[in-house]
Write an enzyme that holds these catalytic residues in place. Structure first.
Site, PDB file in Angstrom:
ATOM      1  N   THR A 175       1.032  -1.434  -0.135  1.00 57.06           N
ATOM      2  CA  THR A 175       0.085   0.192   0.301  1.00 57.06           C
ATOM      3  C   THR A 175       0.958   1.022   0.059  1.00 57.06           C
ATOM      4  O   THR A 175       1.865   1.815   0.633  1.00 57.06           O
ATOM      5  CB  THR A 175      -0.706   0.048   0.930  1.00 57.06           C
ATOM      6  OG1 THR A 175      -2.198  -1.317   1.141  1.00 57.06           O
ATOM      7  CG2 THR A 175      -1.324   1.752   1.173  1.00 57.06           C
ATOM      8  N   PHE A 177       1.306   4.971   1.503  1.00 54.93           N
ATOM      9  CA  PHE A 177       1.254   6.128   1.642  1.00 54.93           C
ATOM     10  C   PHE A 177       1.129   7.408   1.028  1.00 54.93           C
ATOM     11  O   PHE A 177       2.309   8.022   1.178  1.00 54.93           O
ATOM     12  CB  PHE A 177       1.327   5.478   3.342  1.00 54.93           C
ATOM     13  CG  PHE A 177      -0.023   4.079   3.541  1.00 54.93           C
ATOM     14  CD1 PHE A 177      -0.676   4.779   4.162  1.00 54.93           C
ATOM     15  CD2 PHE A 177       1.043   2.885   3.276  1.00 54.93           C
ATOM     16  CE1 PHE A 177      -1.033   3.332   5.287  1.00 54.93           C
ATOM     17  CE2 PHE A 177       0.291   1.643   3.927  1.00 54.93           C
ATOM     18  CZ  PHE A 177      -0.865   1.971   4.731  1.00 54.93           C
TER      19      PHE A 177
END
Length: 281
Positions: A175, A177
């Site tokens: 992921t 960020f």
């Protein structure tokens, strides 16, 4: 020395808190909040110094809500990082794997562990609002027949036990960020000579006429600037019209990037630079 406060969505031990450690260092005060909107509002109102939000996942794509919030709130992207998502089966101390009949977690996390559930059909998947929050719940309620899927950090924070490590289907699960702040960074005409590569994120709109998007993208292609992402989002209030979010490698202080942005500004109906920051490796 006052420690900075970092807002993120979820409970303590969420993957966003792990990202915050990578972006802001370990000496920060975590501010867990229930929704992404609350996270943006807390920084915009000055209640938190900065925020860390997920923006896209290698398996599930973009977090569209946060793209919309980037346009709505006047916050600047000042950093990015990647976190490998490792899902662990976690239960309260003393609970054995054979006792587990239900597993709680965020729906995305549950869907990223389908092979585990296929191999253990007697275990029920139960959607919950947050990965770390599911660990907090099963430990606070001392459930003896339930577990949770979350990070190893969540197990440590809530004094729980990891029963099965790394149960995610795909190990290439990352992921991305963003670190967001309200204040503008110190003036910088161009990146330092340290060799750090910069990435710039922006959003623009263009009239729906033949070749319009092609001409906008040519502003970068003609200057050999690498576009690392482009995504369209519906333009609220104008059905079938779109915003375009774009990332490219470069800093507005560099001549090629500056000229590309100037070229794009001549073609676009609206252009807003969301931030320029060191590109994560």
């Amino acid at each position: 020395m006052k420690r900075i406060t970092v807002a993120f969505q979820g409970e303590a031990g969420a993957f966003s808190q792990i990202a915050a450690t990578q972006l802001a260092g370990s000496a920060f005060v975590p501010v867990p909040l229930p929704t992404f909107q609350k996270v943006f509002e807390s920084v915009a109102a000055g209640e938190a110094d900065c925020a860390v939000i997920p923006i896209e996942n290698t398996l599930h794509g973009s977090v569209h809500e946060n793209y919309d919030h980037l346009l709505r709130f006047d916050l600047l992207i000042q950093g990015e990082t990647f976190v490998r998502i490792v899902h662990n089966l976690i239960a309260p101390e003393g609970v054995r794997f054979g006792q587990i009949r239900r597993v709680y977690s965020h729906p995305v996390a549950l869907n990223q562990c389908l092979n585990f559930f296929e191999a253990n059909p007697a275990i029920e998947r139960v959607p919950f609002y947050d990965t770390a929050g599911s660990v907090k719940m099963v430990t606070e309620e001392n459930l003896t027949d339930a577990g949770a899927i979350a990070s190893a950090a969540a197990a440590e924070i809530y004094h729980a036990r990891i029963l099965r490590k790394s149960i995610e289907d795909d190990r290439a699960n990352f992921t991305r960020f963003f670190l967001l702040r309200k204040s503008k960074p110190a003036a910088r005409t161009r990146p330092s000579a340290s060799g750090t590569k910069f990435k710039t994120s922006l959003v623009f709109t263009v009239r729906n006429v033949p070749g319009a998007l092609f001409k906008c993208l040519s502003a970068f292609a003609l200057r050999d600037l690498n576009m690392t992402k482009i995504e369209s989002r519906p333009l609220r209030g104008k059905p079938w019209e779109y915003l375009f979010y774009l990332d490219f490698l470069g800093h507005p202080g560099e001549p090629a990037s500056k000229n590309a942005l100037g070229h794009l500004a001549e073609l676009a109906d609206m252009l807003r630079v969301l931030g320029s920051y060191p590109a994560a490796r």
